[in-house]
Design an enzyme around this catalytic site. Structure first.
Site, short mmCIF file in Angstrom:
data_model
loop_
_atom_site.label_atom_id
_atom_site.label_comp_id
_atom_site.label_asym_id
_atom_site.label_seq_id
_atom_site.Cartn_x
_atom_site.Cartn_y
_atom_site.Cartn_z
N SER A 101 0.79 -1.23 0.00
CA SER A 101 0.00 0.00 0.00
C SER A 101 0.82 1.28 0.00
CB SER A 101 -0.95 0.01 1.21
OG SER A 101 -2.00 -0.91 1.01
N LYS A 129 -0.15 3.69 -2.61
CA LYS A 129 -1.21 4.69 -2.49
C LYS A 129 -0.67 6.12 -2.44
CE LYS A 129 -4.69 1.71 -0.27
NZ LYS A 129 -4.02 0.41 -0.16
N SER A 170 -5.57 3.38 4.59
CA SER A 170 -5.19 2.43 3.54
C SER A 170 -6.41 1.69 3.00
CB SER A 170 -4.15 1.43 4.07
OG SER A 170 -3.27 1.02 3.05
#
Length: 298
Positions: free
Chosen positions: A81, A84, A138
C-alpha cells in the site's frame, strides 16, 4: 582465553555484514536488475546496537542527502500500500474536483487478495474523503474508486501513475494498479525516497497521511470510524510530515515516513518487516540511530 573469545565474536559480527560506521553520501542507484535479496548489505551505525530488523531499510537526511543507514537498499521489491502515495499524487496533481461524489461499486471489491472493507457497495463519499481514507487508513475500495473514476478510467490512471513515477525520477519502479494489492507494484528504496520527496510538496497529502480520525456513514446504514494505520501518528514524541504503511504477503509489513529528528528532515523506508509491530520498533531504532544515543552493546 577471554580475549580470544572477544576477538572471535568481533570477527563474526564484522563478517556477517558490511559495516561502515561513518555516514555515506547518497548515490544514484544502479538501474540494473536487483530483484533478489542476498546477504544483508549494511551501511550505518549498526555496531552501537541500532540494528534494524526489517529486511530492507533506507534512512536518509533530506536536508543534505546523506544516508545514515542502508540495508539491502539496492533491491526492487513489492511495496504493497505504499503505492497509495503515488495514487494520491496523481489525484492531487490532476486537479479533479475533490467535492465530487464517488459511489463504491462492485468493481471496487478486492478480487486479488480477497481483503475485506468496511465501505459497503453503494456507499457515497466525496473524492476528498476517498483520498483521506486511502492515505490515512489504507482503504482499498476507496483507492480503487479513485482510479476507476479518473478520466479515461483505470487504464488511464495506471498509465499516469507510471508516467508520474518516471517524472519524479523513480526509474526502478512499476505499477499495475492503484492500491498495492498486486505484488507487481514494485520499487527500490531509493525510488521510495524520491516519492516521499515529491508528495512532501503537496499539503493535502501531508494533512491526510497524518490525520487520525474520520467517520463516514456507509450504504448499510452503519457509521464507520477510521484511524491511521501508523500508530506513531498518535505518539506526541514523533513529528511526522508524511506517513504510509503497507502489507501484503509478498511485501511483508512496510512503513515509509518523513519525520523530523534532531532538527533534520529524515526519509525512513522500512520494507518486509516480519510482524506488525517490527516496522514501528525499527522506526524507534532509527530515531535512536539518528540521535546517536542507542545504548552500546559492548
Amino acid at each position: 582465553m577471554l580475549n580470544r573469545l572477544k576477538k572471535t565474536f568481533f570477527c563474526s559480527a564484522f563478517c556477517a555484514a558490511t559495516v561502515i560506521t561513518q555516514s555515506a553520501w547518497a548515490q544514484e542507484d544502479d538501474v540494473g536488475p536487483a530483484d533478489t535479496l542476498t546477504a544483508a548489505q549494511v551501511v550505518g551505525f549498526v555496531d552501537n546496537g541500532a540494528q534494524i530488523s526489517s529486511e530492507v531499510a533506507l534512512v536518509m537526511s533530506l536536508d543534505n542527502n546523506k544516508v545514515l543507514y542502508a540495508k539491502n537498499s539496492n533491491t526492487v521489491r513489492p511495496i504493497a500500500s505504499i503505492s497509495k502515495l503515488l495514487s494520491a499524487l496523481v489525484i492531487v496533481r490532476s486537479k479533479l474536483p475533490l467535492d465530487e461524489v464517488i459511489t463504491i461499486d462492485d468493481s471496487d471489491i478486492d478480487r486479488v487478495k480477497k481483503s475485506s472493507s468496511r465501505l459497503s457497495v453503494g456507499t457515497n463519499l466525496t473524492r476528498r474523503e476517498a483520498l483521506l481514507l486511502a492515505l490515512m487508513s489504507s482503504e482499498n475500495r476507496a483507492t480503487h474508486a479513485l482510479g476507476r473514476t479518473y478520466p479515461g478510467g483505470m487504464d488511464a490512471f495506471v498509465r499516469e501513475m507510471n508516467a508520474t513515477a518516471r517524472q519524479i525520477g523513480m526509474t526502478r519502479s512499476r505499477f499495475v494498479e492503484p492500491t498495492g494489492l498486486s505484488p507487481l507494484n514494485v520499487a527500490s528504496p531509493q525510488d521510495l525516497v524520491r516519492l516521499l520527496k515529491a508528495v512532501s510538496n503537496e499539503p493535502l497529502i501531508h494533512q491526510f497521511s497524518t490525520s487520525d480520525d474520520h467517520q463516514i456513514f456507509t450504504s448499510n446504514g452503519r457509521q464507520q470510524k477510521y484511524r491511521n494505520t501508523n500508530r506513531l501518528i498518535r505518539n506526541n514524541d514523533w513529528n511526522i510530515d508524511i506517513s504510509k504503511t503497507g502489507y501484503i504477503r509478498e511485501a511483508g509489513d512496510c512503513l515509509v515516513m518523513i519525520t523530523k529528528i534532531e532538527g533534520q528532515n529524515m526519509a525512513v523506508v522500512l520494507l518486509n518487516a516480519q510482524g506488525r509491530v517490527t516496522r514501528f520498533s525499527d522506526a524507534v531504532r532509527v530515531r535512536h540511530l539518528v540521535q546517536n544515543d542507542y545504548p552500546s552493546l559492548y
